[in-house]
Design a protein around this motif. Structure first.
Motif, PDB file in Angstrom:
ATOM      1  N   ASP A 189       8.562  60.997 -59.718  1.00 44.46           N
ATOM      2  CA  ASP A 189       8.116  61.674 -58.509  1.00 44.46           C
ATOM      3  C   ASP A 189       7.796  60.650 -57.422  1.00 44.46           C
ATOM      4  O   ASP A 189       7.790  59.447 -57.660  1.00 44.46           O
ATOM      5  CB  ASP A 189       6.904  62.557 -58.810  1.00 44.46           C
ATOM      6  N   GLY A 190       7.541  61.143 -56.234  1.00 44.98           N
ATOM      7  CA  GLY A 190       7.321  60.275 -55.079  1.00 44.98           C
ATOM      8  C   GLY A 190       6.101  59.390 -55.205  1.00 44.98           C
ATOM      9  O   GLY A 190       6.095  58.243 -54.747  1.00 44.98           O
ATOM     10  N   MET A 191       5.038  59.903 -55.826  1.00 46.11           N
ATOM     11  CA  MET A 191       3.814  59.122 -55.959  1.00 46.11           C
ATOM     12  C   MET A 191       4.014  57.926 -56.898  1.00 46.11           C
ATOM     13  O   MET A 191       3.510  56.829 -56.631  1.00 46.11           O
ATOM     14  CB  MET A 191       2.685  60.008 -56.482  1.00 46.11           C
ATOM     15  N   ALA A 192       4.769  58.116 -57.956  1.00 48.26           N
ATOM     16  CA  ALA A 192       5.047  57.005 -58.872  1.00 48.26           C
ATOM     17  C   ALA A 192       5.891  55.941 -58.176  1.00 48.26           C
ATOM     18  O   ALA A 192       5.641  54.735 -58.338  1.00 48.26           O
ATOM     19  CB  ALA A 192       5.759  57.514 -60.120  1.00 48.26           C
ATOM     20  N   LEU A 193       6.882  56.357 -57.401  1.00 48.99           N
ATOM     21  CA  LEU A 193       7.714  55.394 -56.675  1.00 48.99           C
ATOM     22  C   LEU A 193       6.901  54.639 -55.630  1.00 48.99           C
ATOM     23  O   LEU A 193       7.083  53.432 -55.450  1.00 48.99           O
ATOM     24  CB  LEU A 193       8.893  56.110 -56.021  1.00 48.99           C
ATOM     25  N   LEU A 194       6.008  55.334 -54.952  1.00 48.94           N
ATOM     26  CA  LEU A 194       5.146  54.683 -53.965  1.00 48.94           C
ATOM     27  C   LEU A 194       4.213  53.680 -54.637  1.00 48.94           C
ATOM     28  O   LEU A 194       4.005  52.570 -54.129  1.00 48.94           O
ATOM     29  CB  LEU A 194       4.344  55.723 -53.185  1.00 48.94           C
ATOM     30  N   THR A 195       3.675  54.039 -55.791  1.00 45.87           N
ATOM     31  CA  THR A 195       2.793  53.136 -56.529  1.00 45.87           C
ATOM     32  C   THR A 195       3.533  51.878 -56.964  1.00 45.87           C
ATOM     33  O   THR A 195       3.024  50.762 -56.822  1.00 45.87           O
ATOM     34  CB  THR A 195       2.216  53.853 -57.762  1.00 45.87           C
ATOM     35  N   ILE A 196       4.745  52.040 -57.468  1.00 47.76           N
ATOM     36  CA  ILE A 196       5.552  50.888 -57.877  1.00 47.76           C
ATOM     37  C   ILE A 196       5.861  49.995 -56.689  1.00 47.76           C
ATOM     38  O   ILE A 196       5.790  48.764 -56.769  1.00 47.76           O
ATOM     39  CB  ILE A 196       6.846  51.359 -58.568  1.00 47.76           C
ATOM     40  N   THR A 197       6.182  50.601 -55.545  1.00 43.31           N
ATOM     41  CA  THR A 197       6.490  49.824 -54.348  1.00 43.31           C
ATOM     42  C   THR A 197       5.284  49.019 -53.876  1.00 43.31           C
ATOM     43  O   THR A 197       5.400  47.828 -53.560  1.00 43.31           O
ATOM     44  CB  THR A 197       6.989  50.745 -53.226  1.00 43.31           C
ATOM     45  N   VAL A 198       4.118  49.654 -53.841  1.00 40.08           N
ATOM     46  CA  VAL A 198       2.910  48.963 -53.384  1.00 40.08           C
ATOM     47  C   VAL A 198       2.550  47.823 -54.337  1.00 40.08           C
ATOM     48  O   VAL A 198       2.219  46.710 -53.897  1.00 40.08           O
ATOM     49  CB  VAL A 198       1.740  49.965 -53.243  1.00 40.08           C
ATOM     50  N   LEU A 199       2.642  48.065 -55.636  1.00 35.61           N
ATOM     51  CA  LEU A 199       2.356  47.004 -56.596  1.00 35.61           C
ATOM     52  C   LEU A 199       3.350  45.859 -56.479  1.00 35.61           C
ATOM     53  O   LEU A 199       2.978  44.690 -56.587  1.00 35.61           O
ATOM     54  CB  LEU A 199       2.351  47.573 -58.016  1.00 35.61           C
ATOM     55  N   ALA A 200       4.622  46.176 -56.246  1.00 41.76           N
ATOM     56  CA  ALA A 200       5.634  45.133 -56.081  1.00 41.76           C
ATOM     57  C   ALA A 200       5.361  44.283 -54.842  1.00 41.76           C
ATOM     58  O   ALA A 200       5.576  43.068 -54.855  1.00 41.76           O
ATOM     59  CB  ALA A 200       7.028  45.758 -55.999  1.00 41.76           C
ATOM     60  N   VAL A 201       4.899  44.911 -53.778  1.00 45.50           N
ATOM     61  CA  VAL A 201       4.563  44.168 -52.559  1.00 45.50           C
ATOM     62  C   VAL A 201       3.417  43.197 -52.828  1.00 45.50           C
ATOM     63  O   VAL A 201       3.469  42.024 -52.441  1.00 45.50           O
ATOM     64  CB  VAL A 201       4.223  45.132 -51.408  1.00 45.50           C
ATOM     65  N   PHE A 202       2.367  43.668 -53.512  1.00 45.42           N
ATOM     66  CA  PHE A 202       1.229  42.793 -53.809  1.00 45.42           C
ATOM     67  C   PHE A 202       1.628  41.648 -54.730  1.00 45.42           C
ATOM     68  O   PHE A 202       1.254  40.493 -54.502  1.00 45.42           O
ATOM     69  CB  PHE A 202       0.075  43.584 -54.426  1.00 45.42           C
ATOM     70  N   VAL A 203       2.380  41.936 -55.775  1.00 41.21           N
ATOM     71  CA  VAL A 203       2.807  40.885 -56.702  1.00 41.21           C
ATOM     72  C   VAL A 203       3.724  39.897 -55.988  1.00 41.21           C
ATOM     73  O   VAL A 203       3.587  38.677 -56.145  1.00 41.21           O
ATOM     74  CB  VAL A 203       3.498  41.499 -57.939  1.00 41.21           C
ATOM     75  N   GLY A 204       4.665  40.390 -55.195  1.00 42.46           N
ATOM     76  CA  GLY A 204       5.568  39.516 -54.453  1.00 42.46           C
ATOM     77  C   GLY A 204       4.821  38.607 -53.495  1.00 42.46           C
ATOM     78  O   GLY A 204       5.118  37.415 -53.389  1.00 42.46           O
ATOM     79  N   PHE A 205       3.834  39.159 -52.798  1.00 42.57           N
ATOM     80  CA  PHE A 205       3.047  38.344 -51.871  1.00 42.57           C
ATOM     81  C   PHE A 205       2.301  37.243 -52.608  1.00 42.57           C
ATOM     82  O   PHE A 205       2.274  36.091 -52.167  1.00 42.57           O
ATOM     83  CB  PHE A 205       2.067  39.219 -51.091  1.00 42.57           C
ATOM     84  N   GLU A 206       1.693  37.574 -53.737  1.00 41.67           N
ATOM     85  CA  GLU A 206       0.945  36.574 -54.498  1.00 41.67           C
ATOM     86  C   GLU A 206       1.862  35.487 -55.052  1.00 41.67           C
ATOM     87  O   GLU A 206       1.517  34.310 -55.034  1.00 41.67           O
ATOM     88  CB  GLU A 206       0.175  37.246 -55.640  1.00 41.67           C
ATOM     89  N   VAL A 207       3.034  35.867 -55.543  1.00 41.05           N
ATOM     90  CA  VAL A 207       3.960  34.882 -56.097  1.00 41.05           C
ATOM     91  C   VAL A 207       4.477  33.962 -55.006  1.00 41.05           C
ATOM     92  O   VAL A 207       4.499  32.737 -55.157  1.00 41.05           O
ATOM     93  CB  VAL A 207       5.118  35.591 -56.831  1.00 41.05           C
ATOM     94  N   VAL A 208       4.901  34.522 -53.879  1.00 41.48           N
ATOM     95  CA  VAL A 208       5.472  33.715 -52.806  1.00 41.48           C
ATOM     96  C   VAL A 208       4.419  32.818 -52.165  1.00 41.48           C
ATOM     97  O   VAL A 208       4.709  31.678 -51.796  1.00 41.48           O
ATOM     98  CB  VAL A 208       6.152  34.632 -51.761  1.00 41.48           C
ATOM     99  N   SER A 209       3.198  33.283 -52.062  1.00 36.74           N
ATOM    100  CA  SER A 209       2.162  32.459 -51.430  1.00 36.74           C
ATOM    101  C   SER A 209       1.781  31.252 -52.282  1.00 36.74           C
ATOM    102  O   SER A 209       1.229  30.283 -51.773  1.00 36.74           O
ATOM    103  CB  SER A 209       0.928  33.301 -51.126  1.00 36.74           C
ATOM    104  N   LYS A 210       2.076  31.279 -53.567  1.00 34.71           N
ATOM    105  CA  LYS A 210       1.740  30.162 -54.455  1.00 34.71           C
ATOM    106  C   LYS A 210       2.857  29.124 -54.564  1.00 34.71           C
ATOM    107  O   LYS A 210       2.698  28.117 -55.227  1.00 34.71           O
ATOM    108  CB  LYS A 210       1.433  30.680 -55.866  1.00 34.71           C
ATOM    109  N   VAL A 211       4.010  29.333 -53.937  1.00 33.21           N
ATOM    110  CA  VAL A 211       5.138  28.415 -54.026  1.00 33.21           C
ATOM    111  C   VAL A 211       4.892  27.221 -53.107  1.00 33.21           C
ATOM    112  O   VAL A 211       4.535  27.376 -51.945  1.00 33.21           O
ATOM    113  CB  VAL A 211       6.455  29.122 -53.638  1.00 33.21           C
ATOM    114  N   SER A 212       5.089  26.005 -53.648  1.00 37.65           N
ATOM    115  CA  SER A 212       4.906  24.811 -52.828  1.00 37.65           C
ATOM    116  C   SER A 212       6.072  24.667 -51.843  1.00 37.65           C
ATOM    117  O   SER A 212       7.142  25.234 -52.031  1.00 37.65           O
ATOM    118  CB  SER A 212       4.808  23.562 -53.712  1.00 37.65           C
ATOM    119  N   SER A 213       5.873  23.874 -50.824  1.00 40.64           N
ATOM    120  CA  SER A 213       6.899  23.736 -49.781  1.00 40.64           C
ATOM    121  C   SER A 213       8.158  23.038 -50.299  1.00 40.64           C
ATOM    122  O   SER A 213       9.248  23.274 -49.802  1.00 40.64           O
ATOM    123  CB  SER A 213       6.340  22.989 -48.579  1.00 40.64           C
TER     124      SER A 213
END
Length: 96
Positions: free
Chosen positions: A2-26
């Protein structure tokens, strides 16, 4: 799903992606960006295929939006990678 599950997955993916990318060295950013560009090329091909086979107008609109966003992401990635590679080359008069 359903739409709520897809929205939850998207929001979690955004948070995880942000945390992973912010920890990458230059120093690792350029190789990772090149790999991401290859993945975005595949996403662009998939979006074009979906847009070509879309029967409903809303599916076509979403697919065309995906094509535009994937293209912008792909081109922007190559521009950033090229700029970073120029930074590693050094100045012209430094004995290369």
């Amino acid at each position: 799903m359903d739409g709520m599950a897809l929205l939850t997955i998207t929001v979690l993916a955004v948070f995880v992606g942000f945390e992973v990318v912010s920890k990458v060295s230059s120093t690792l950013h350029t190789p990772l960006m090149s790999g991401a560009n290859a993945i975005h090329g595949i996403i662009l091909v998939g979006a074009i295929i979906v847009a070509g086979q879309a029967a409903d107008p809303w599916v076509l609109a979403v697919a065309l939006l995906a094509v535009v966003l994937a293209t912008a992401n792909l081109v922007g990635g190559f521009v950033v990678t090229d700029r970073m590679l120029h930074m590693f080359r050094g100045r012209k008069g430094e004995g290369k």
